[in-house]
Enzyme design. Structure first.
Site, PDB file in Angstrom:
ATOM      1  N   CYS A 118       0.825  -1.229   0.000  1.00 41.83           N
ATOM      2  CA  CYS A 118       0.000   0.000   0.000  1.00 41.83           C
ATOM      3  C   CYS A 118       0.854   1.272   0.000  1.00 41.83           C
ATOM      4  CB  CYS A 118      -0.941   0.005   1.194  1.00 41.83           C
ATOM      5  SG  CYS A 118      -1.979  -1.449   1.267  1.00 41.83           S
ATOM      6  N   HIS A 257      -3.009   6.999   3.241  1.00 37.16           N
ATOM      7  CA  HIS A 257      -3.452   5.752   2.605  1.00 37.16           C
ATOM      8  C   HIS A 257      -4.864   5.455   3.109  1.00 37.16           C
ATOM      9  CE1 HIS A 257      -3.991   1.763   1.325  1.00 37.16           C
ATOM     10  NE2 HIS A 257      -3.705   1.184   2.480  1.00 37.16           N
ATOM     11  N   ASN A 289     -10.157   0.260   0.201  1.00 37.75           N
ATOM     12  CA  ASN A 289      -8.697   0.250   0.210  1.00 37.75           C
ATOM     13  C   ASN A 289      -8.206  -0.299  -1.127  1.00 37.75           C
ATOM     14  OD1 ASN A 289      -5.991  -0.340   0.562  1.00 37.75           O
ATOM     15  ND2 ASN A 289      -6.234  -1.306   2.558  1.00 37.75           N
TER      16      ASN A 289
END
Ligand code: UT7
Length: 336
Positions: A118, A257, A289
């Site tokens: 990520c 994030h 996500n």
């Protein structure tokens, strides 16, 4: 102040998300979960899911074209392609960077894929800015794209409610005026077991066993990751600000994030409470996500919504599996 001797301006951004929407109500029909649990524990309401024949690179092509168009830059001017993904079209050969270069008709460039989970987009941004600082490139296409749905176990409620698909891209260009002001990066393999995709690599090559034991899907220890995420996202943001010789007061927009609204809430508490919350840009509720694509999509989304305008100072902070983390401060230099 910039930590890059030859400045890299951020001159364009674009993003793409697939058409199909997967709602919490849809997930209620697949696993034992509820819209209320997902919303209150994660902040996510919807995610986009790529079509069966739509790959990570297919999505990146749309995002990259939009980024180049918004920068007013032709593919012929691109010197390098840095492509962050944990879900490439193929197992490294050919790389997504090569597929994208070919699809866009970029005539002369070098490029590679980069895997930092990520945190991948911040790593790619750093790689692009470093290449410009070193004189290796004048124009770099930086991409974060994922088809997480291809490796998500839709019988596992711990993971399947979190992930979505999509792509984002920015264009970096050598400039007289600073764009990327600072980056900080880090890894900690000691915590590698907190999130992993055990099958398909040389440790557990593709086999019937890998399929039977469902090793080809993400596994995650959510609660432990949560704590590490709060710490690393906060520390990264503080370190990137310090490296740029700035404070939170100087920042216009914070893009973390997009993992979990509660993680982001806890990070804001540590960064400056209400002052940090006011600067936040979130699209987690609609996209979930999207790993390496998350910050790239949000950055482009914030530009298209007018939250980021030329001259805006933006703080990015990411963490991901590995573990990896990365944060950056940049001045948006694209067109309004
Ligand atoms: O980008 C990096 C990737 N990963 C992350 O960012 C994940 C970071 N972690 C998180 O976001 C959170 O830890 C989760 C959203 C994954 C989980 O939230 P939590 O508040 O930490 O829940 P938990 O794991 O402590 O689980 C609480 C309960 C458990 O039930 P019991 O054992 O208390 O009976 C879980 O089985 O919630 C249960 N649960 C669910 N219930 C309904 C777990 N997933 C679900 C679900 N629906 N989808």
């Amino acid at each position: 102040m910039t930590s890059f001797p030859r400045p890299a301006a951020v001159v364009g951004a674009g993003h793409y998300v697939p058409e199909k929407i997967l709602s919490n109500a849809d997930l209620e029909k697949i696993v034992d979960t509820s819209d209320e649990w997902i919303r209150t524990r994660t902040g996510i309401r919807f995610r986009r899911i790529a079509a069966e024949n739509e790959s990570t690179c297919d999505m990146a092509i749309h995002a990259a074209r939009a980024a180049l168009a918004s920068a007013g830059i032709s593919p012929a001017d691109v010197d390098a392609v840095v492509f962050a993904t944990g879900t490439p079209d193929y197992f490294n050969i050919p790389s997504c960077a090569c597929l994208l270069q070919h699809a866009l008709g970029i005539p002369h460039a070098y490029g590679y894929d980069l895997a930092a989970a990520c945190s991948g987009f911040v790593y790619a941004l750093d790689a692009g800015a470093t290449a410009i600082a070193a004189g290796r490139a004048d124009t770099v296409l930086v991409v974060g794209a994922e088809k997480l749905s291809a490796f998500t176990d839709y019988t596992d409620r711990n993971t399947c409610v979190l992930f979505g698909d999509g792509a984002g891209a920015v264009v970096l260009r050598a400039s007289e005026t600073p764009g990327v002001l600072s980056t900080v990066l880090g890894i900690d393999g000691d915590k590698s077991s907190l999130i992993s995709l055990p099958g398909g690599g040389s440790r557990n090559p593709p086999s019937q066993r890998v399929l039977d034991e469902r090793l080809c899907y993400w596994r995650m220890q959510g609660r432990e990751l949560f704590k590490v995420a709060v710490h690393t996202l906060t520390q990264g943001a503080q370190d990137a600000l310090a490296k740029a010789d700035l404070s939170l007061d100087d920042i216009d927009v914070i893009i973390p994030h997009q993992a979990n609204a509660r993680i982001i809430e806890a990070v804001c508490d540590r960064l400056g409470g209400e002052k940090a919350r006011e600067k936040l840009f979130l699209d987690l509720d609609v996209y979930g996500n999207t790993s390496a694509a998350s910050i790239a999509i949000a950055l482009s989304d914030a530009v298209s919504q007018g939250r980021i305008v030329p001259g805006s100072k933006v703080l990015l902070t990411a963490f991901g599996g590995g573990l990896t983390w990365g944060a950056a401060v940049l001045v948006w230099g694209g067109r309004a």
